[in-house]
Design a protein around this motif. Sequence first.
Motif, PDB file in Angstrom:
ATOM      1  N   LEU A   1     -15.607  19.065  -7.097  1.00  0.00           N
ATOM      2  CA  LEU A   1     -16.037  20.133  -6.203  1.00  0.00           C
ATOM      3  C   LEU A   1     -15.220  21.383  -6.493  1.00  0.00           C
ATOM      4  N   ALA A   2     -15.909  22.492  -6.653  1.00  0.00           N
ATOM      5  CA  ALA A   2     -15.248  23.777  -6.820  1.00  0.00           C
ATOM      6  C   ALA A   2     -14.822  24.304  -5.460  1.00  0.00           C
TER       7      ALA A   2
ATOM      8  N   LYS B   1     -17.721  13.315   4.043  1.00  0.00           N
ATOM      9  CA  LYS B   1     -18.158  12.091   3.359  1.00  0.00           C
ATOM     10  C   LYS B   1     -18.752  12.407   1.998  1.00  0.00           C
ATOM     11  N   VAL B   2     -19.563  13.460   1.934  1.00  0.00           N
ATOM     12  CA  VAL B   2     -20.160  13.851   0.656  1.00  0.00           C
ATOM     13  C   VAL B   2     -19.076  14.361  -0.290  1.00  0.00           C
ATOM     14  N   ALA B   3     -18.155  15.166   0.221  1.00  0.00           N
ATOM     15  CA  ALA B   3     -17.072  15.695  -0.610  1.00  0.00           C
ATOM     16  C   ALA B   3     -16.217  14.562  -1.180  1.00  0.00           C
ATOM     17  N   ALA B   4     -15.989  13.527  -0.386  1.00  0.00           N
ATOM     18  CA  ALA B   4     -15.165  12.398  -0.836  1.00  0.00           C
ATOM     19  C   ALA B   4     -15.782  11.681  -2.032  1.00  0.00           C
TER      20      ALA B   4
ATOM     21  N   THR C   1     -28.217   6.129  -1.637  1.00  0.00           N
ATOM     22  CA  THR C   1     -28.475   6.970  -2.804  1.00  0.00           C
ATOM     23  C   THR C   1     -27.534   8.169  -2.887  1.00  0.00           C
ATOM     24  N   VAL C   2     -26.870   8.506  -1.796  1.00  0.00           N
ATOM     25  CA  VAL C   2     -25.943   9.635  -1.823  1.00  0.00           C
ATOM     26  C   VAL C   2     -24.824   9.409  -2.842  1.00  0.00           C
ATOM     27  N   ILE C   3     -24.516   8.167  -3.125  1.00  0.00           N
ATOM     28  CA  ILE C   3     -23.447   7.849  -4.073  1.00  0.00           C
ATOM     29  C   ILE C   3     -23.770   8.329  -5.488  1.00  0.00           C
ATOM     30  N   ARG C   4     -25.038   8.619  -5.762  1.00  0.00           N
ATOM     31  CA  ARG C   4     -25.465   9.077  -7.083  1.00  0.00           C
ATOM     32  C   ARG C   4     -25.169  10.556  -7.343  1.00  0.00           C
ATOM     33  N   LEU C   5     -24.823  11.320  -6.312  1.00  0.00           N
ATOM     34  CA  LEU C   5     -24.701  12.771  -6.458  1.00  0.00           C
ATOM     35  C   LEU C   5     -23.806  13.222  -7.607  1.00  0.00           C
ATOM     36  N   PRO C   6     -22.562  12.750  -7.709  1.00  0.00           N
ATOM     37  CA  PRO C   6     -21.729  13.225  -8.830  1.00  0.00           C
ATOM     38  C   PRO C   6     -22.365  12.947 -10.190  1.00  0.00           C
TER      39      PRO C   6
END
Length: 106
Positions: free
Chosen positions: A69-70, A53-56, A21-26
């Motif tokens: 990402l700012a 990984k999250v930033a990517a 589910t992390v892939i849904r963040l953006p």
Amino acid sequence: MSSTGAFQYWQRTMVHAGPGTVIRLPGLFSGLGSKKVLLVSDKGLKDVGIVDKVAALFDEQRGPGGVRLAGVFTDTAPDAESGCIDDCLAMARATGADGLLAVGGG
């Protein structure tokens, strides 16, 4: 605010959980109208690669007009005091962030 100092606070909460589910963040931030998200975490999660990984995800899914990402703030201390919070807020303002993503915490 009333003259007595009373106020109300209401926060809409949504939980996304499960493998992948992390892939849904953006997309979730895009749905909220955010364009520039500040990722807030700590050095421990940076050191084990979770922050990267999250930033990517934001780089991989960025399209025309997409969310990016700012910046990344990893100077969060356990039981963060006001100085730490002030530093994070200063970075959010300096980068023009319109959304915050907290990774970690308890």
